[in-house]
Structures are given as structure tokens and as C-alpha cells.
Scaffold this active site. Structure first.
Site, mmCIF file in Angstrom:
data_model
loop_
_atom_site.group_PDB
_atom_site.id
_atom_site.type_symbol
_atom_site.label_atom_id
_atom_site.label_comp_id
_atom_site.label_asym_id
_atom_site.label_seq_id
_atom_site.Cartn_x
_atom_site.Cartn_y
_atom_site.Cartn_z
ATOM 1 N N HIS A 93 3.685 3.678 2.832
ATOM 2 C CA HIS A 93 2.733 2.746 3.091
ATOM 3 C C HIS A 93 1.255 3.746 3.174
ATOM 4 O O HIS A 93 1.502 4.904 3.990
ATOM 5 C CB HIS A 93 2.547 1.719 4.279
ATOM 6 C CG HIS A 93 1.694 0.818 4.144
ATOM 7 N ND1 HIS A 93 0.461 1.241 4.733
ATOM 8 C CD2 HIS A 93 1.638 -0.532 3.934
ATOM 9 C CE1 HIS A 93 -0.311 -0.037 4.758
ATOM 10 N NE2 HIS A 93 0.337 -1.059 4.449
ATOM 11 N N GLU A 150 -2.316 -1.125 -3.024
ATOM 12 C CA GLU A 150 -3.346 -1.535 -2.021
ATOM 13 C C GLU A 150 -4.204 -0.632 -2.056
ATOM 14 O O GLU A 150 -4.330 0.435 -1.680
ATOM 15 C CB GLU A 150 -2.745 -1.729 -0.812
ATOM 16 C CG GLU A 150 -1.302 -2.184 -0.750
ATOM 17 C CD GLU A 150 -0.699 -2.301 0.608
ATOM 18 O OE1 GLU A 150 -0.885 -3.836 1.054
ATOM 19 O OE2 GLU A 150 -0.046 -1.660 1.024
#
Ligand code: PGA
Length: 225
Positions: A93, A150
Site C-alpha cells: 500500500h 490508487e
């Protein structure tokens, strides 16, 4: 027909009471969850035991996995330790890349460990270079794991990217990695989720902030189908 995933990433949030309250609201709404959507809830490790695996209606994931096997690695959670509890592991992430200085090499190593243990990796990338790096470490990644794309500006900002630009990025990722399922993440809310899941190359969404509220998360799931 493509799969539709909704991944809820609680990040570093919720004490046990809050996690239990969330779970209880979610369970009250089990009947409303569309069967066509694969929901993957990624709470913190210590919350996993709050979910009764035999009755919980959704899939579970972890937010990270160790790049090591079991052994003398204090604080690490190896993939084999959560095998049988979770089906998925988020890896790389952008917050881990930024605050914990996680590198593409470590991401690649973690992906290998997850796959070896039968856990499906969800590699998070925020630019195309990271997709190329993943491809260089794991050339046959497609079919073994998912991608959560993202952009940094969209995460936690309330300013989601446009569905069209997310779709174009997802197509580029597929061009690099092959037929991989790509999820979009960054400020997904009940009001915008369908605009992303209806895009040709987007197979679902990753949800941070809005997953913390059980009712909101359920709305996202129902609107995603
Ligand atoms: P957000 O986070 O939904 O709060 O923007 C997304 C993510 O980082 O996974």
C-alpha cells in the site's frame, strides 16, 4: 462477466469495541449483500479473531504480510500464520511505501510468500512504473493476484480520480501484466462507486475511510453491483 470486488481497508483504526460494533451492524445486514460482489474486509490483524469464519458472509484479508517465513522476526506476521483465516493479503500500500519505506523488491518478496502460502495477493500500485517492477519480479502475476490502483492524490482526499482516467490506467496495467483484475481505490463512496465498477477494465474498488462506517460500506457494496 467480470468479477466485482469491494475491498475494505480499515488501515490503523478501531479499538476492539469499535470493531465489534461494526461487525454487529454488518451482520444485521447480511441479507442485503448482493451475491455478485466479492467483499474482502481487511481489518488489523488482532481484529481477525472477532470474525466467526464459519458464519461471516464476506472474505477476509490482511493489510500486509511478512517478506520472511516464520521464525525470529519479531513483530512480523508470516503468510503461513494467517493461512486459513484470510484469503487475501494487501501488499505494498502507498502508505507503507511512504511511511515504512517499503520497496518494490520487498513487495515482490511478499507477493512470493503470499502465493507460496495460498493467499491471494492484492498488490497496491499508484503508478505504472510499479506495475512494471511487479512484472519484472513476478512475470506471471496475472491469474495469481489482484491489483489495487490508487493515485496518491485521491487517497483520503475526498477527490476521487475520474472513472475514465482510472479505466485508462487499468488498461495500461493489463497491457503490462496480462489479464489481471484491477481495482480502483481513492475516495470511493456510495455515490461514486458505480461509476468506477461500470468501467470496462475496473473489477472493483478499494475503500479506506468509507469502510470504517458499516452502513456506508454496505451501501458501497450494494451500489457496486
Ligand atoms: P480512501 O483510502 O478510501 O480513504 O481514500 C483508500 C486506500 O488507501 O485504500
Amino acid at each position: 462477466m467480470k468479477n466485482v470486488y469491494v475491498l475494505g481497508n480499515w488501515k490503523s483504526n478501531k479499538n476492539p469495541q469499535e470493531a465489534i460494533a461494526w461487525r454487529d451492524i454488518y451482520l444485521q445486514h447480511t441479507n442485503e449483500l448482493p451475491k455478485t460482489v466479492k467483499v474482502i474486509l481487511c481489518p488489523a490483524y488482532h481484529h481477525l479473531s472477532l470474525f466467526d469464519l464459519s458464519t461471516f458472509p464476506s472474505l477476509l484479508g490482511v493489510q500486509d504480510i511478512s517478506s520472511f517465513d516464520t521464525g525470529a522476526y519479531t513483530g512480523e506476521i508470516a503468510a503461513s500464520m494467517v493461512k486459513g483465516i484470510v484469503q487475501y493479503a494487501m501488499i505494498g500500500h502507498s502508505e507503507r511505501r511512504k511511511y515504512l519505506l517499503e520497496t518494490d523488491e520487498q513487495v515482490g518478496q511478499k507477493v512470493k510468500k503470499a502465493i507460496e502460502s495460498g493467499i491471494i495477493p492484492v498488490v497496491c500500485i499508484s503508478d505504472i512504473e510499479q506495475a512494471k517492477k511487479l512484472c519484472s519480479f513476478i512475470p506471471d502475476y496475472a491469474g495469481k493476484g489482484l491489483i489495487l490502483y490508487e493515485t496518491l492524490t485521491a487517497i483520503g482526499s475526498g477527490q476521487a480520480g475520474t472513472p475514465e482516467s482510472a479505466n485508462a490506467a487499468a488498461k495500461e496495467i493489463v497491457d503490462i501484466l496480462g489479464a489481471v483484475e484491477v481495482l480502483y481505490g481513492g475516495s470511493v463512496v456510495p455515490e461514486n462507486v458505480a461509476r468506477f465498477t461500470s468501467q470496462q477494465y475496473i473489477s472493483g474498488v478499494g475503500v479506506g475511510g468509507a469502510s470504517l462506517n458499516a452502513e456506508k460500506f454496505i451501501k458501497i457494496i450494494t451500489n457496486a453491483s
